[in-house]
Design an enzyme around this catalytic site. Structure first.
Site, PDB file in Angstrom:
ATOM      1  N   ARG A  28       0.741   1.187  -1.724  1.00 27.95           N
ATOM      2  CA  ARG A  28      -0.175   0.116  -2.141  1.00 27.95           C
ATOM      3  C   ARG A  28       0.357  -1.259  -1.738  1.00 27.95           C
ATOM      4  O   ARG A  28      -0.399  -2.140  -1.320  1.00 27.95           O
ATOM      5  CB  ARG A  28      -0.379   0.154  -3.654  1.00 27.95           C
ATOM      6  CG  ARG A  28      -1.175   1.339  -4.163  1.00 27.95           C
ATOM      7  CD  ARG A  28      -1.376   1.234  -5.672  1.00 27.95           C
ATOM      8  NE  ARG A  28      -2.142   2.349  -6.219  1.00 27.95           N
ATOM      9  CZ  ARG A  28      -2.512   2.437  -7.487  1.00 27.95           C
ATOM     10  NH1 ARG A  28      -2.158   1.473  -8.347  1.00 27.95           N
ATOM     11  NH2 ARG A  28      -3.202   3.477  -7.916  1.00 27.95           N
TER      12      ARG A  28
ATOM     13  N   ASP B 210     -11.063   6.391 -15.785  1.00 28.90           N
ATOM     14  CA  ASP B 210      -9.689   5.912 -15.997  1.00 28.90           C
ATOM     15  C   ASP B 210      -9.571   4.410 -16.210  1.00 28.90           C
ATOM     16  O   ASP B 210      -8.531   3.940 -16.690  1.00 28.90           O
ATOM     17  CB  ASP B 210      -8.810   6.310 -14.801  1.00 28.90           C
ATOM     18  CG  ASP B 210      -8.766   7.806 -14.575  1.00 28.90           C
ATOM     19  OD1 ASP B 210      -8.879   8.548 -15.569  1.00 28.90           O
ATOM     20  OD2 ASP B 210      -8.625   8.234 -13.412  1.00 28.90           O
TER      21      ASP B 210
ATOM     22  N   ALA C 259      -2.970  13.734  -4.882  1.00 27.58           N
ATOM     23  CA  ALA C 259      -1.941  14.641  -5.386  1.00 27.58           C
ATOM     24  C   ALA C 259      -2.614  15.894  -5.914  1.00 27.58           C
ATOM     25  O   ALA C 259      -3.723  15.839  -6.460  1.00 27.58           O
ATOM     26  CB  ALA C 259      -1.129  13.971  -6.492  1.00 27.58           C
TER      27      ALA C 259
ATOM     28  N   GLU D 165       8.345 -14.636  17.053  1.00 24.82           N
ATOM     29  CA  GLU D 165       9.141 -15.221  18.126  1.00 24.82           C
ATOM     30  C   GLU D 165       9.585 -16.645  17.796  1.00 24.82           C
ATOM     31  O   GLU D 165      10.705 -17.056  18.123  1.00 24.82           O
ATOM     32  CB  GLU D 165       8.337 -15.221  19.432  1.00 24.82           C
ATOM     33  CG  GLU D 165       7.966 -13.840  19.938  1.00 24.82           C
ATOM     34  CD  GLU D 165       6.615 -13.347  19.450  1.00 24.82           C
ATOM     35  OE1 GLU D 165       5.943 -12.641  20.198  1.00 24.82           O
ATOM     36  OE2 GLU D 165       6.228 -13.688  18.309  1.00 24.82           O
TER      37      GLU D 165
ATOM     38  N   GLY E  95     -10.853  10.981  -6.657  1.00 22.08           N
ATOM     39  CA  GLY E  95     -11.297  12.349  -6.412  1.00 22.08           C
ATOM     40  C   GLY E  95     -11.758  12.580  -4.982  1.00 22.08           C
ATOM     41  O   GLY E  95     -11.755  11.663  -4.157  1.00 22.08           O
ATOM     42  N   PRO E  96     -12.192  13.830  -4.700  1.00 18.78           N
ATOM     43  CA  PRO E  96     -12.510  14.199  -3.324  1.00 18.78           C
ATOM     44  C   PRO E  96     -13.897  13.797  -2.839  1.00 18.78           C
ATOM     45  O   PRO E  96     -14.175  13.896  -1.649  1.00 18.78           O
ATOM     46  CB  PRO E  96     -12.377  15.724  -3.356  1.00 18.78           C
ATOM     47  CG  PRO E  96     -12.747  16.092  -4.760  1.00 18.78           C
ATOM     48  CD  PRO E  96     -12.222  14.977  -5.625  1.00 18.78           C
TER      49      PRO E  96
ATOM     50  N   THR F  62     -14.163   7.450 -10.830  1.00 21.93           N
ATOM     51  CA  THR F  62     -12.747   7.192 -11.122  1.00 21.93           C
ATOM     52  C   THR F  62     -12.598   5.986 -12.039  1.00 21.93           C
ATOM     53  O   THR F  62     -11.809   6.001 -12.993  1.00 21.93           O
ATOM     54  CB  THR F  62     -11.964   6.959  -9.812  1.00 21.93           C
ATOM     55  OG1 THR F  62     -11.980   8.163  -9.042  1.00 21.93           O
ATOM     56  CG2 THR F  62     -10.523   6.566 -10.092  1.00 21.93           C
TER      57      THR F  62
ATOM     58  N   TRP G  99       0.657  13.023 -15.474  1.00 24.46           N
ATOM     59  CA  TRP G  99       1.402  12.882 -14.228  1.00 24.46           C
ATOM     60  C   TRP G  99       1.610  14.239 -13.573  1.00 24.46           C
ATOM     61  O   TRP G  99       2.372  15.071 -14.050  1.00 24.46           O
ATOM     62  CB  TRP G  99       2.760  12.221 -14.473  1.00 24.46           C
ATOM     63  CG  TRP G  99       2.649  10.804 -14.942  1.00 24.46           C
ATOM     64  CD1 TRP G  99       3.057  10.288 -16.127  1.00 24.46           C
ATOM     65  CD2 TRP G  99       2.099   9.710 -14.209  1.00 24.46           C
ATOM     66  NE1 TRP G  99       2.791   8.946 -16.196  1.00 24.46           N
ATOM     67  CE2 TRP G  99       2.195   8.558 -15.031  1.00 24.46           C
ATOM     68  CE3 TRP G  99       1.522   9.568 -12.947  1.00 24.46           C
ATOM     69  CZ2 TRP G  99       1.759   7.308 -14.630  1.00 24.46           C
ATOM     70  CZ3 TRP G  99       1.076   8.318 -12.538  1.00 24.46           C
ATOM     71  CH2 TRP G  99       1.196   7.208 -13.385  1.00 24.46           C
TER      72      TRP G  99
END
Length: 375
Positions: A199, A215, A169, A67, A295-296, A211, A185
């Protein structure tokens, strides 16, 4: 005093001009997504006869609110104008003076608010103050869009914890990782750009220790040609397996562990793995939104604890067959998803679903509050 001054009008039949100007305010607020925590993203447009004369958004905590920027740009044209604000103006002194006071002093005649602020310090008090000063106040224009923008902030001020989203994914046959690195990919460039924009707009990003060990990801934002910022990495590493020279341990990183491992000085350590306690600690750090990747296993723990709020699933039009890492979310019972939306991102399909609704201050509560004021 304009007609109907002093009334709070709920879910008014707004004009196309009103809708367009509020949409512009929402677009302004979106420019600061991921940058305002612990505050919400807010946009404001000051208009005269349906034409914008001042625009502003809240860029980050400690700086003026939307404002104020809009009123500065409007100058004397603000007198008698209509202000469109995506969140109820504050009525209390925080790091900055109350925006309700600024609107009153500028002589704004009408205020259109998208959503009521759930913060107990505000929660209708800003509307009351503006109404008492003679402004016509109308609430609820494009409220659903505003709630989505403010979801993390609303979650944290009501529950003390950030809003948690799990993004992953998978292939059509439910696999999450390929056998060969050259097939890394799963998704196409449009989907990968979407992930990095996510992100860019998220306060913190979390992964499990496996992870990181597999990686060594940086968990940064990579959008070519754009002004980006990186979310704070949050590493769940119960037994302290992740080496301290991992890429994620940059300034501002957070590690969740039960080990007595010594971490670099710039890393914030949370020495508990109780997820409710972890999220409360992240909330105290001013984190409004947390994105789970990887991962899950970690996501399953959040699901079982009832602490996962949203799902983002990217489905690739590929079949991996005997690929590694089948998707197994470990759930105690069937989970009901709501508000499911489907979007195409190039070759990939994005499914967005909610497990928990976005926190709101309902209109019936404001109606009762208004009647009490008018008695």
């Amino acid at each position: 005093m304009p007609p109907h001054a002093g009334n709070i009008i709920l879910h008014q039949n707004f004009s196309p001009s009103d809708t367009g100007l509020m949409q512009e305010a929402l677009m302004l607020a979106a420019r600061a997504l991921g940058r305002t925590s612990p505050n919400p993203p807010v946009g404001c447009v000051i208009a005269v006869h349906g034409q914008a004369v001042g625009k502003g958004f809240h860029p980050r905590a400690g700086e003026p609110h939307a404002e104020v920027f809009a009123l500065r740009e409007a100058g004397p044209l603000a007198r008698g104008s209509t202000a469109y604000v995506t969140l109820e103006p504050c009525s209390h002194h925080g790091r900055t003076p109350p925006c309700a006071d600024a609107l009153i002093e500028a002589g704004v005649a009408r205020l259109v608010v998208a959503a009521v602020d759930p913060n107990p310090l505000v929660a209708g008090k800003g509307i009351q103050k503006l109404r008492a000063a003679g402004l016509q106040v109308e609430v609820g224009l494009l409220e659903d869009q505003a709630l989505i923008q403010q979801a993390g902030f609303r979650q944290r001020v009501v529950t003390g914890r950030p809003r948690v989203t799990y993004k992953f994914a998978q292939t059509l046959d439910g696999k999450m990782a390929p056998l060969e690195p050259k097939q890394l990919w799963l998704t196409g460039p449009e989907a990968r750009s979407f992930v990095h924009e996510l992100r860019n707009q998220t306060d913190a990003i979390a992964v499990g220790s496996q992870t990181v060990l597999t990686d060594d990801p940086a968990l940064t934002t990579r959008l070519e040609g754009q002004d980006t910022r990186d979310p704070r990495p949050v590493i769940f590493d119960r037994s302290g397996r992740v080496p301290v020279d991992a890429k994620v341990f940059r300034p501002g990183a957070i590690v969740v562990t039960e080990s007595q491992q010594t971490y670099p000085e710039q890393v914030h350590v949370i020495r508990t793995t109780d997820l409710q306690e972890v999220l409360q600690e992240l909330g105290k750090l001013g984190i409004n939104s947390l994105l789970l990747e990887g991962g899950p296993n970690l996501a399953s723990e959040f699901l079982k604890a009832g602490l996962l709020d949203e799902l983002l699933v990217l489905i690739s039009p590929k079949i991996m067959g005997k690929g590694q890492s089948p998707l197994w979310l470990d759930l105690p019972e069937l989970q009901l998803l709501r508000d499911v939306k489907v979007q195409q991102l190039g070759q990939d399909t994005l499914i967005h679903a909610l497990l928990h609704d976005i926190e709101r201050v309902s209109m019936p509560e404001i109606t009762a509050y208004t009647e009490k004021v008018e008695d």
